[in-house]
Design a protein around this motif. Structure first.
Motif, mmCIF file in Angstrom:
data_model
loop_
_atom_site.group_PDB
_atom_site.id
_atom_site.type_symbol
_atom_site.label_atom_id
_atom_site.label_comp_id
_atom_site.label_asym_id
_atom_site.label_seq_id
_atom_site.Cartn_x
_atom_site.Cartn_y
_atom_site.Cartn_z
ATOM 1 N N GLY A 84 10.544 46.726 34.676
ATOM 2 C CA GLY A 84 11.918 47.174 34.785
ATOM 3 C C GLY A 84 12.582 46.773 36.080
ATOM 4 O O GLY A 84 13.780 47.014 36.264
ATOM 5 N N VAL A 85 11.820 46.168 37.014
ATOM 6 C CA VAL A 85 12.372 45.716 38.296
ATOM 7 C C VAL A 85 12.259 44.190 38.388
ATOM 8 O O VAL A 85 13.253 43.482 38.415
ATOM 9 N N ALA A 86 11.010 43.678 38.449
ATOM 10 C CA ALA A 86 10.812 42.232 38.518
ATOM 11 C C ALA A 86 10.948 41.587 37.144
ATOM 12 O O ALA A 86 11.272 40.405 37.044
ATOM 13 N N TRP A 87 10.684 42.334 36.095
ATOM 14 C CA TRP A 87 10.814 41.853 34.725
ATOM 15 C C TRP A 87 11.112 43.025 33.804
ATOM 16 O O TRP A 87 10.890 44.175 34.157
ATOM 17 N N ARG A 88 11.642 42.713 32.630
ATOM 18 C CA ARG A 88 11.962 43.766 31.668
ATOM 19 C C ARG A 88 10.683 44.350 31.080
ATOM 20 O O ARG A 88 9.656 43.677 30.976
ATOM 21 N N TRP A 89 10.763 45.633 30.661
ATOM 22 C CA TRP A 89 9.596 46.309 30.118
ATOM 23 C C TRP A 89 9.060 45.603 28.866
ATOM 24 O O TRP A 89 7.862 45.524 28.654
ATOM 25 N N GLY A 90 9.954 45.100 28.034
ATOM 26 C CA GLY A 90 9.511 44.455 26.801
ATOM 27 C C GLY A 90 9.296 42.971 26.921
ATOM 28 O O GLY A 90 9.093 42.297 25.903
ATOM 29 N N SER A 91 9.299 42.418 28.134
ATOM 30 C CA SER A 91 9.147 40.980 28.332
ATOM 31 C C SER A 91 7.706 40.540 28.109
ATOM 32 O O SER A 91 6.769 41.354 28.066
ATOM 33 N N VAL A 92 7.535 39.227 27.973
ATOM 34 C CA VAL A 92 6.197 38.667 27.776
ATOM 35 C C VAL A 92 5.300 38.981 28.968
ATOM 36 O O VAL A 92 4.108 39.314 28.813
#
Length: 532
Positions: free
Chosen positions: A228-236
């Protein structure tokens, strides 16, 4: 020769035969206790100086992570090599990390230095608790816990006060340098006054298990903290990190089932007393780090206090803890370990609820009072569960069960600070992404905007400061609500423990060691004299 209290040994005070060892344990415990209370109040000053508010949870999580994953190894080494060399090594590494922290010139360097500090801290607290279990009977531990609780009580007053003074009037770097003289005194006392005799034999270290545990836990913390900061929670990236972490932890369990000398033997999860005690320790770790991380931030950023007052607010919790811990022995000797822990868990829930209900216009006394109640509950929960865990095994397994209990507390803190950090960072990111028109374009980038109010005394007339203050309140309030939900689990974990806990007497402990020639023997010089 066995590591039991000689029949001629009387008293548990400083002037008794075991007094020097007790002093050494208290000094060693004080090293960790002081660091636990002194850094929390200086975090806002560190962020103001080095920047990187979104990275500050790593100051806690990396320290707790390296501490957690090394605790089981230290517990194993303590049962194999003896308590003294493990303790001295831990103190030395802790002091090295402290010096590096004090000299850090950027947030990444400070985080790496905290990791080194955590590697040393992984030995200090569990080995101290193991030494207490070695030297004193269950009845005597009730009194000794009072002495150990006094260390936390003094640290709860001295730590936040020093942290506030250093941050507000000198420099936050002294919060790390102050560890050096305390650690030096602890080393001198241990070297001069604690002796042990250890029978050497070959051992097979479970390096594969240690590697899988370290990597699996590290990826779990990374995914929780940066999601949720460096990348989205649902990201790869997020999904891959959690999947790999799960695979490594499953592999760790499989390796431990076949290892000749596992890092964390699975039999520690076979008894209700051990399972319940470890779960309580896990939850306590999460709650403690949540309060230590975000109550000072709430006091400075939302209530508008200075670092010194924020430290005293947190000090109320760390005063309540030792006060309850010092009296816990009287309770568990009368009503048992589980019932004492159950009373404490109810107080934990009440305290967490009071913290969650703190309004944006809270006073210092409201925040301190809520923290004090929570501290009482934590003290009454932690002591009886730890003593119950130690009392179910003999000397040759006490280091392992104590280390596992401390491992769960450290992992609870590491996972807790990651989860709480993710909640706070996500809330702040959402708020700062949609500022009102009056403050649009006036905010610093990302969560570093919190530095506008974290120095204490925000400008109430400034719409920017008012917006940041409200955003910070929303973030900390979300953390406190989740803490309340987690606190309810303490009651269930305590109820897992049996009402009556089977205990090994010192005579049975001695028999275990006499029948196990491979088990090292240890005793103080005064005990050997009394035995002869």
């Amino acid at each position: 020769m066995t590591n039991v209290v000689p029949s001629g040994t009387k008293g548990v005070g400083f002037r008794s035969e075991r007094g020097p060892v007790l002093i050494a344990v208290m000094l060693s415990t004080g090293l960790v206790a002081l660091d636990s209370t002194i850094i929390a109040t200086a975090v806002p000053s560190i962020v103001t100086d080095l920047g990187g508010f979104e990275q500050f949870p790593w100051l806690f999580s990396i320290y707790l992570l390296t501490q957690a994953v090394t605790v089981p190894l230290y517990g194993k080494f303590a049962d194999v090599l003896g308590r003294k060399p493990v303790m001295l090594f831990g103190i030395a590494v802790f002091l090295l990390g402290s010096v590096l922290c004090g000299a850090a010139w950027s947030m990444p360097v400070l985080i790496i230095s905290r990791a080194i500090q955590g590697i040393g801290a992984g030995a200090v607290l569990p080995i101290s608790m193991t030494m207490v279990g070695d030297q004193y009977t269950v009845e005597e531990r009730a009194k000794v816990q009072g002495y150990l609780a006094s260390v936390w009580a003094m640290a709860s007053v001295i730590g936040p006060t020093l942290g506030g003074i250093f941050a507000e009037y000198l420099t936050w770097r002294w919060i790390f340098f102050v560890n050096v003289p305390v650690g030096a005194v602890a080393v001198v006392v241990l070297v001069l006054r604690f002796t042990e005799s250890v029978e050497r034999r070959k051992h097979r270290i479970d390096y594969m298990g240690a590697a899988l545990l370290t990597l699996g836990c590290s990826l779990l913390i990374l995914g929780l903290l940066e999601g949720g900061v460096a990348w989205r929670w649902g990201s790869v990236e997020s999904i891959l990190i959690f999947v790999v972490s799960a695979v490594m932890l499953i592999g760790f369990v499989l390796v431990e089932r076949r290892a000749a000398e596992p890092v964390v033997p699975l039999w520690v999860f076979s008894k209700r007393t051990l399972v319940g005690g470890n779960l309580v320790s896990l939850i306590i770790g999460a709650l403690l780090i949540g309060m230590s991380s975000y109550l000072p931030t709430f006091a400075e950023g939302v209530m508008g206090t200075g670092a010194l007052v924020a430290g005293l607010t947190l000090g109320a919790l760390t005063v309540g803890w030792p006060l309850a811990a010092s009296q816990a022995g009287r309770f568990y000797m009368r009503i048992g370990f589980r019932d004492t822990g159950l009373i404490g868990s109810v107080l934990v829930v009440i305290g967490a609820l009071l913290v969650a209900l703190l309004p944006i216009g809270s006073t210092v006394w409201q925040a301190a009072g809520a923290g004090f109640v929570l501290g009482l509950g934590l003290g009454l929960s932690s002591v009886p569960t730890l003593v119950a865990v130690q009392s179910t095994v003999g000397w040759n397994r006490r280091g392992v069960v104590t280390g596992t209990n401390m491992f769960n507390r450290s992992m609870g803190s590491a996972v807790g600070v990651a989860v709480f950090g993710a909640i706070a960072n996500t809330t702040l990111a959402n708020r700062f992404a949609h500022p009102p028109a009056a403050v649009a374009g006036q905010l610093p980038p990302s969560a570093d905007a919190t530095s506008l109010v974290l120095g204490g005394h925000p400008d109430p007339a400034s719409p920017v400061d008012a917006f940041v203050r409200e955003a910070l309140y929303a973030a900390t309030h979300q953390v406190f609500v989740v803490m309340f939900v987690v606190s309810i689990l303490t009651v269930g974990a305590t109820l897992l423990m049996p009402r009556r806990t089977a205990q090994l007497t010192f005579a049975e402990d001695a028999q275990v060691r006499e029948e196990s020639p491979s088990v090292p023997t240890a005793c103080t010089q005064s005990q050997r004299s009394a035995s002869s």
